[in-house]
Scaffold this motif. Structure first.
Motif, PDB file in Angstrom:
ATOM      1  N   ASN A 251       0.799  -1.152   0.050  1.00  0.00           N
ATOM      2  CA  ASN A 251      -0.002   0.128  -0.008  1.00  0.00           C
ATOM      3  C   ASN A 251       0.913   1.164   0.094  1.00  0.00           C
ATOM      4  OD1 ASN A 251      -2.347  -1.572   0.009  1.00  0.00           O
ATOM      5  ND2 ASN A 251      -2.539  -1.123   2.063  1.00  0.00           N
ATOM      6  N   LEU A 252       1.846   1.114   0.832  1.00  0.00           N
ATOM      7  CA  LEU A 252       2.833   2.400   0.858  1.00  0.00           C
ATOM      8  C   LEU A 252       3.525   2.527  -0.706  1.00  0.00           C
ATOM      9  CD1 LEU A 252       4.559   4.586   2.345  1.00  0.00           C
ATOM     10  CD2 LEU A 252       6.530   2.517   2.700  1.00  0.00           C
ATOM     11  N   LEU A 253       3.913   1.444  -1.421  1.00  0.00           N
ATOM     12  CA  LEU A 253       4.645   1.704  -2.618  1.00  0.00           C
ATOM     13  C   LEU A 253       3.408   2.082  -3.572  1.00  0.00           C
ATOM     14  CD1 LEU A 253       6.693  -1.577  -2.898  1.00  0.00           C
ATOM     15  CD2 LEU A 253       7.297   0.823  -3.045  1.00  0.00           C
ATOM     16  N   ARG A 254       2.287   1.627  -3.632  1.00  0.00           N
ATOM     17  CA  ARG A 254       1.130   2.073  -4.476  1.00  0.00           C
ATOM     18  C   ARG A 254       0.859   3.710  -4.243  1.00  0.00           C
ATOM     19  NH1 ARG A 254      -2.044  -1.624  -7.136  1.00  0.00           N
ATOM     20  NH2 ARG A 254      -3.801  -0.417  -6.550  1.00  0.00           N
ATOM     21  N   ASP A 255       0.723   3.875  -2.789  1.00  0.00           N
ATOM     22  CA  ASP A 255       0.457   5.268  -2.683  1.00  0.00           C
ATOM     23  C   ASP A 255       1.716   6.350  -2.933  1.00  0.00           C
ATOM     24  OD1 ASP A 255      -1.088   7.448  -1.013  1.00  0.00           O
ATOM     25  OD2 ASP A 255       0.929   7.587   0.044  1.00  0.00           O
ATOM     26  N   LYS A 256       2.694   5.986  -2.741  1.00  0.00           N
ATOM     27  CA  LYS A 256       3.812   6.733  -3.393  1.00  0.00           C
ATOM     28  C   LYS A 256       3.735   6.805  -4.809  1.00  0.00           C
ATOM     29  CE  LYS A 256       7.099   6.513   0.561  1.00  0.00           C
ATOM     30  NZ  LYS A 256       7.100   8.100   0.694  1.00  0.00           N
ATOM     31  N   ALA A 257       3.568   5.802  -5.827  1.00  0.00           N
ATOM     32  CA  ALA A 257       3.398   5.837  -6.966  1.00  0.00           C
ATOM     33  C   ALA A 257       2.178   6.950  -7.416  1.00  0.00           C
ATOM     34  CB  ALA A 257       3.124   4.475  -7.753  1.00  0.00           C
ATOM     35  N   ALA A 258       1.315   6.843  -6.706  1.00  0.00           N
ATOM     36  CA  ALA A 258       0.117   7.774  -7.033  1.00  0.00           C
ATOM     37  C   ALA A 258       0.458   9.059  -6.894  1.00  0.00           C
ATOM     38  CB  ALA A 258      -1.017   7.493  -6.422  1.00  0.00           C
ATOM     39  N   ARG A 259       1.157   9.214  -5.928  1.00  0.00           N
ATOM     40  CA  ARG A 259       1.563  10.598  -5.505  1.00  0.00           C
ATOM     41  C   ARG A 259       2.750  11.237  -6.631  1.00  0.00           C
ATOM     42  NH1 ARG A 259       0.788  12.416  -0.275  1.00  0.00           N
ATOM     43  NH2 ARG A 259      -0.178  10.900   0.997  1.00  0.00           N
ATOM     44  N   ALA A 260       3.346  10.486  -7.338  1.00  0.00           N
ATOM     45  CA  ALA A 260       4.363  10.503  -8.334  1.00  0.00           C
ATOM     46  C   ALA A 260       3.445  10.746  -9.674  1.00  0.00           C
ATOM     47  CB  ALA A 260       5.389   9.532  -8.497  1.00  0.00           C
ATOM     48  N   VAL A 269       4.313  -5.650  -7.221  1.00  0.00           N
ATOM     49  CA  VAL A 269       5.069  -5.781  -5.916  1.00  0.00           C
ATOM     50  C   VAL A 269       5.233  -7.130  -5.826  1.00  0.00           C
ATOM     51  CG1 VAL A 269       5.220  -5.531  -3.320  1.00  0.00           C
ATOM     52  CG2 VAL A 269       3.962  -3.552  -4.832  1.00  0.00           C
ATOM     53  N   LEU A 270       6.570  -7.402  -5.812  1.00  0.00           N
ATOM     54  CA  LEU A 270       6.821  -9.142  -5.742  1.00  0.00           C
ATOM     55  C   LEU A 270       7.792  -9.404  -4.683  1.00  0.00           C
ATOM     56  CD1 LEU A 270       7.499  -9.031  -9.961  1.00  0.00           C
ATOM     57  CD2 LEU A 270       5.511  -9.634  -8.820  1.00  0.00           C
ATOM     58  N   PRO A 271       7.260  -9.952  -3.735  1.00  0.00           N
ATOM     59  CA  PRO A 271       7.922 -10.452  -2.532  1.00  0.00           C
ATOM     60  C   PRO A 271       8.845 -11.675  -2.885  1.00  0.00           C
ATOM     61  CG  PRO A 271       5.843 -10.165  -1.684  1.00  0.00           C
ATOM     62  CD  PRO A 271       5.515  -9.769  -3.309  1.00  0.00           C
ATOM     63  N   GLY A 272       9.926 -11.807  -2.343  1.00  0.00           N
ATOM     64  CA  GLY A 272      10.555 -13.116  -2.430  1.00  0.00           C
ATOM     65  C   GLY A 272       9.776 -14.433  -1.787  1.00  0.00           C
ATOM     66  N   PHE A 273       9.734 -15.442  -2.258  1.00  0.00           N
ATOM     67  CA  PHE A 273       9.079 -16.654  -1.700  1.00  0.00           C
ATOM     68  C   PHE A 273      10.057 -17.770  -1.700  1.00  0.00           C
ATOM     69  CE2 PHE A 273       6.281 -20.193  -1.361  1.00  0.00           C
ATOM     70  CZ  PHE A 273       5.090 -19.647  -0.867  1.00  0.00           C
ATOM     71  N   PHE A 274      10.513 -18.333  -0.709  1.00  0.00           N
ATOM     72  CA  PHE A 274      11.304 -19.435  -0.583  1.00  0.00           C
ATOM     73  C   PHE A 274      10.420 -20.783  -0.265  1.00  0.00           C
ATOM     74  CE2 PHE A 274      13.558 -22.607   2.120  1.00  0.00           C
ATOM     75  CZ  PHE A 274      14.591 -22.920   1.530  1.00  0.00           C
ATOM     76  N   VAL A 275      10.794 -21.757  -1.309  1.00  0.00           N
ATOM     77  CA  VAL A 275       9.949 -23.059  -0.990  1.00  0.00           C
ATOM     78  C   VAL A 275      10.839 -24.286  -1.260  1.00  0.00           C
ATOM     79  CG1 VAL A 275       9.380 -23.181  -3.708  1.00  0.00           C
ATOM     80  CG2 VAL A 275       7.929 -24.258  -2.216  1.00  0.00           C
ATOM     81  N   VAL A 276      10.345 -25.241  -0.061  1.00  0.00           N
ATOM     82  CA  VAL A 276      10.886 -26.687  -0.317  1.00  0.00           C
ATOM     83  C   VAL A 276       9.642 -27.301  -0.450  1.00  0.00           C
ATOM     84  CG1 VAL A 276      12.304 -28.404   0.582  1.00  0.00           C
ATOM     85  CG2 VAL A 276      13.134 -25.863   0.750  1.00  0.00           C
ATOM     86  N   VAL A 277       9.421 -28.258  -1.310  1.00  0.00           N
ATOM     87  CA  VAL A 277       7.935 -29.008  -1.538  1.00  0.00           C
ATOM     88  C   VAL A 277       8.336 -30.595  -1.379  1.00  0.00           C
ATOM     89  CG1 VAL A 277       8.359 -29.070  -4.067  1.00  0.00           C
ATOM     90  CG2 VAL A 277       5.980 -29.115  -2.858  1.00  0.00           C
ATOM     91  N   GLY A 278       7.471 -31.173  -0.714  1.00  0.00           N
ATOM     92  CA  GLY A 278       7.417 -32.663  -0.589  1.00  0.00           C
ATOM     93  C   GLY A 278       6.063 -33.252  -0.720  1.00  0.00           C
ATOM     94  N   ASP A 279       5.965 -34.412  -0.523  1.00  0.00           N
ATOM     95  CA  ASP A 279       4.552 -35.238  -0.774  1.00  0.00           C
ATOM     96  C   ASP A 279       4.073 -35.038   0.430  1.00  0.00           C
ATOM     97  OD1 ASP A 279       5.401 -36.202  -3.358  1.00  0.00           O
ATOM     98  OD2 ASP A 279       6.000 -37.821  -2.678  1.00  0.00           O
ATOM     99  N   THR A 280       4.707 -34.701   1.544  1.00  0.00           N
ATOM    100  CA  THR A 280       4.203 -34.600   2.996  1.00  0.00           C
ATOM    101  C   THR A 280       4.859 -33.585   3.557  1.00  0.00           C
ATOM    102  OG1 THR A 280       5.658 -36.055   3.924  1.00  0.00           O
ATOM    103  CG2 THR A 280       3.433 -36.936   3.265  1.00  0.00           C
ATOM    104  N   GLU A 281       4.648 -32.867   4.521  1.00  0.00           N
ATOM    105  CA  GLU A 281       5.179 -31.831   5.446  1.00  0.00           C
ATOM    106  C   GLU A 281       6.790 -32.483   5.993  1.00  0.00           C
ATOM    107  OE1 GLU A 281       4.841 -28.428   8.707  1.00  0.00           O
ATOM    108  OE2 GLU A 281       3.227 -29.560   8.079  1.00  0.00           O
ATOM    109  N   GLU A 282       6.316 -33.718   6.279  1.00  0.00           N
ATOM    110  CA  GLU A 282       7.513 -34.208   6.758  1.00  0.00           C
ATOM    111  C   GLU A 282       8.508 -34.542   5.853  1.00  0.00           C
ATOM    112  OE1 GLU A 282       6.757 -38.313   8.441  1.00  0.00           O
ATOM    113  OE2 GLU A 282       8.962 -38.489   9.636  1.00  0.00           O
TER     114      GLU A 282
END
Length: 449
Positions: A251-260, A269-282
């Motif tokens: 929201n902050l970035l979008r507001d500043k873009a609008a002000r510009a 806006v693209l946050p980083g996302f770290f992933v390890v995937v398996g058939d089960t959580e274990e």
């Protein structure tokens, strides 16, 4: 339950050699040299394109790191690697990193525009401001310039590049055999930019691609970095791990873009996302454990030292952290958000460096999921529908292993939930991001401060 936002979720793949886990190469049967070759990047990009990712992203560090003795590194310059990828893919976008601290705007604008042209409009430039003395010494400077000077140069640099790209009119080639006119009259004008550090005066050499000009991507988290992103960037990489914080930051970035003077929807806006995937959580956690054990402490320490901005030689594995140096270090905002709690615990309990590294073994600067495909897809969907992100810059623990599983098992779930597309709707990166074609000449508004 079906989602919304019209299936517009963006997925970028961060091209890390072998994956985020620096010891992943040790668990792969192939020739270790594979992971510093262009073939590895092509393999990962083709997998991502099969999964309909909008883009691949290649970071860069213009200096040697002692950890490279223990794991594959980004040996190839980004725009060489991405040009090779362009030749072996059809649709996926190509985002390359280059520093405003150690490049020239004219040459950089030409390199990125060249990639954009040969890929038929799939290129973007991730602009970064480079700190640290080690890179500086590779460019005839004994020390990095102060942060304010680096950002002042970055602001001028980006505007100079935009000035060069905006010097063209659309469809410049007349090809009139009767008159001998190859270019249409008036389709190019001299680019004139004069700043305190940067001056450009001349015509750009590379004509525009089908998307008009390359996209701009940025990851700065400082006040000046955010202001520059709001004014110029088409996409911003962020480092949130909490959903509410991510909503507030977007929201902050979008507001500043609008002000510009911009439409906020033109800033992704693209946050980083770290992933390890398996058939089960274990199974996913066991996969993560094996990858962690394959990563030497020397590599973990090198990354930790780099986050703190302190030479790795100042750390001793069985002694406490050098808090006297940490107190005066230039720590990035994104790193500080992750490290604050860890540093507090290290000081309180007088932990050794070895103990600190053990505590942060599962740490990451990004939202992370170590679990089943359903858990991964549900987290991505929840963040997207909550307005915390327009998509994610995906960090897979191993490539091709975890990446292949993500493409095969997570992407179909995102499509079933209605948040991710089931086919490319265009051919350019701008179309992949849901952005209107860029109208050349419109950049004059962006260049005014």
């Amino acid at each position: 339950m079906p989602g919304s936002r019209d299936g517009g979720l963006i997925l970028n793949l961060n091209l890390l050699p072998g994956g985020t886990a620096k010891g992943a190469w040790r668990l792969d049967d192939r020739d270790p040299a594979w992971f510093v070759s262009h073939r590895h990047y092509v393999e990962a990009a083709q997998l991502a394109e099969r999964g309909l990712f909008q883009a691949v992203f290649l970071a860069d560090t213009p200096a040697w790191d002692d950890a490279y003795w223990h794991h594959p590194w980004r040996a190839l310059t980004p725009f060489i690697a991405l040009t090779t990828i362009a030749a072996h893919t059809d649709r996926i976008g190509l985002i390359g990193t280059a520093s405003t601290s150690y490049n020239d705007p004219y040459n950089l604008a030409r390199q990125v525009a060249s990639l954009d042209l040969v890929s038929d409009g799939r290129a973007a430039w991730n602009f970064v401001v480079t700190a640290g003395d080690r890179p500086a010494r590779n460019f005839s400077q004994p020390h990095a310039h102060p942060k304010d000077e680096r950002y002042a140069r970055a602001e001028e640099f980006v505007d100079a590049v935009l000035t060069l790209w905006e010097a063209w009119e659309p469809d410049p080639i007349a090809g009139d055999r009767a008159t001998g006119d190859y270019l249409r009259p008036g389709v190019i004008r001299p680019a004139a930019f004069t700043g305190a550090q940067i001056q450009v005066a001349g015509e750009p050499l590379v004509p525009p691609s089908p998307q008009g000009r390359p996209l701009l991507v940025q990851a700065g988290a400082s006040e000046r970095g955010i202001a520059l992103a709001a004014r110029t960037a088409d996409a911003v990489y962020t480092h949130q791990t909490d959903l509410d914080d991510a909503v507030a930051y977007r929201n902050l970035l979008r507001d500043k873009a609008a002000r510009a003077g911009r439409d906020p929807d033109t800033l992704k806006v693209l946050p980083g996302f770290f992933v390890v995937v398996g058939d089960t959580e274990e199974a996913a956690r066991e996969r993560k454990r094996r990858l962690d054990e394959a990563t030497p402490d020397a590599v973990r320490l090198s990354f930790f030292a780099r986050q703190l901005g302190i030479p790795v030689s100042e750390f001793h594995i069985d002694r406490p952290l050098p808090f006297d140096l940490i107190a005066t270090a230039e720590i990035s905002r994104s790193a500080a958000s992750e490290l604050d709690g860890l540093l507090d615990a290290a000081a309180r309990d007088n932990l050794t460096v070895r103990q600190v590294l053990a505590l942060r073994r599962n740490g990451t600067q990004h939202v992370s999921v170590i679990g089943t495909p359903e858990q991964v897809a549900d987290t991505i969907t929840a963040w997207y529908l909550a307005g915390a992100a327009d998509g994610f810059n995906l960090h897979v623990a191993s490539s091709p292993g975890v990446l292949a599983d993500f493409v095969e098992h997570v992407v179909p779930l995102l499509q079933a939930q209605g948040v991710f597309h089931d086919g490319y709707q265009g051919s350019t990166l701008r179309e992949h991001y849901g952005l209107a074609p860029h109208r050349l000449g419109a950049g004059a508004r962006l260049l005014s401060r």
